[in-house]
Design a protein around this motif. Sequence first.
Motif, mmCIF file in Angstrom:
data_model
loop_
_atom_site.group_PDB
_atom_site.id
_atom_site.type_symbol
_atom_site.label_atom_id
_atom_site.label_comp_id
_atom_site.label_asym_id
_atom_site.label_seq_id
_atom_site.Cartn_x
_atom_site.Cartn_y
_atom_site.Cartn_z
ATOM 1 N N HIS A 12 54.198 39.353 40.346
ATOM 2 C CA HIS A 12 54.148 40.019 39.040
ATOM 3 C C HIS A 12 53.060 41.096 38.980
ATOM 4 O O HIS A 12 53.212 42.104 38.280
ATOM 5 C CB HIS A 12 53.901 38.989 37.937
ATOM 6 N N THR A 13 51.973 40.896 39.714
ATOM 7 C CA THR A 13 50.904 41.897 39.738
ATOM 8 C C THR A 13 51.439 43.241 40.212
ATOM 9 O O THR A 13 51.147 44.290 39.636
ATOM 10 C CB THR A 13 49.751 41.441 40.651
ATOM 11 N N THR A 14 52.256 43.196 41.266
ATOM 12 C CA THR A 14 52.856 44.433 41.776
ATOM 13 C C THR A 14 53.781 45.054 40.737
ATOM 14 O O THR A 14 53.755 46.270 40.503
ATOM 15 C CB THR A 14 53.641 44.151 43.075
ATOM 16 N N GLN A 37 55.205 27.926 44.924
ATOM 17 C CA GLN A 37 56.315 28.442 44.123
ATOM 18 C C GLN A 37 55.838 29.300 42.957
ATOM 19 O O GLN A 37 56.357 30.392 42.729
ATOM 20 C CB GLN A 37 57.153 27.275 43.597
ATOM 21 N N GLU A 38 54.872 28.811 42.219
ATOM 22 C CA GLU A 38 54.403 29.553 41.051
ATOM 23 C C GLU A 38 53.459 30.684 41.439
ATOM 24 O O GLU A 38 53.550 31.786 40.886
ATOM 25 C CB GLU A 38 53.749 28.591 40.059
ATOM 26 N N SER A 39 52.569 30.439 42.399
ATOM 27 C CA SER A 39 51.611 31.483 42.770
ATOM 28 C C SER A 39 52.321 32.687 43.385
ATOM 29 O O SER A 39 51.910 33.830 43.176
ATOM 30 C CB SER A 39 50.558 30.947 43.742
ATOM 31 N N THR A 40 53.389 32.444 44.124
ATOM 32 C CA THR A 40 54.119 33.557 44.729
ATOM 33 C C THR A 40 54.704 34.470 43.654
ATOM 34 O O THR A 40 54.595 35.697 43.734
ATOM 35 C CB THR A 40 55.242 33.038 45.643
ATOM 36 N N MET A 94 54.284 36.681 48.561
ATOM 37 C CA MET A 94 55.586 37.129 49.043
ATOM 38 C C MET A 94 55.585 37.259 50.564
ATOM 39 O O MET A 94 54.527 37.379 51.202
ATOM 40 C CB MET A 94 55.938 38.472 48.400
ATOM 41 N N ALA A 95 56.769 37.246 51.156
ATOM 42 C CA ALA A 95 56.906 37.442 52.594
ATOM 43 C C ALA A 95 56.430 38.837 52.990
ATOM 44 O O ALA A 95 56.523 39.792 52.211
ATOM 45 C CB ALA A 95 58.364 37.258 53.003
ATOM 46 N N ILE A 108 58.377 42.561 32.664
ATOM 47 C CA ILE A 108 58.633 41.312 33.387
ATOM 48 C C ILE A 108 59.439 40.333 32.544
ATOM 49 O O ILE A 108 59.122 40.088 31.380
ATOM 50 C CB ILE A 108 57.299 40.667 33.828
ATOM 51 N N VAL A 109 60.467 39.775 33.155
ATOM 52 C CA VAL A 109 61.290 38.750 32.527
ATOM 53 C C VAL A 109 61.312 37.522 33.447
ATOM 54 O O VAL A 109 61.510 37.651 34.653
ATOM 55 C CB VAL A 109 62.729 39.247 32.284
#
Length: 203
Positions: A133-135, A125-128, A87-88, A143-144
């Motif tokens: 999601h970890t956070t 795109q996917e790793s971000t 994330m930024a 998570i959805v």
Amino acid sequence: MKILIPFYSMYGHTYQMAEAVAQGAEEIDEAEVNLRRIPETISEDVLAESGALEAQEEFSNIPECTLNDLEEADAIIFGTPTRYGNMAGQMRQFLDTTGGLWQKGAFIGKVGSVFVSTATQHGGQESTILNFHTTLLHLGMVIVGLPYSFEGQMRLDEVTGGSPYGATTIAGGDGTREPSNNELEAARFQGKHVAEVTAQLVK
């Protein structure tokens, strides 16, 4: 039922996706949908040199997100550009202020979802989203993502963002590519899907 869409956008791509997410969520009658900007941490001089200051004027009227916004929401759909597969920094810094809410369990049971923008098709795109999601899991959120019932993520006839983890857009190396119709449809689908799931959970 309150749906919050906090987003950080430097050149407007994530903002366009956030608007589409909001449109989708608003299709559910009981949804109260609010867009919120993540506070900027870069100086105006640097933003002006990069051309971002002018781009951000388009959505400067949207209120900045507060901790109270997060606490009151039933679902939070976060939007961020990618920075090196994550994330930024602006989003990270804002989330790092939520310790008090975490300590009292304010996020537990809320729906969490993520959409992103990257410069290139394989630029994180996917790793971000997965790193984000970890956070959300540490916060105790449910998570959805973007289910395969959105068939647009299966397209092979064009370059497009989107995966089971969430809606995404590709801005291009120079930032000139705008979100495609398919990417915006993915964002609308995700917004509606999150609102539908949330409606079931808050009953």
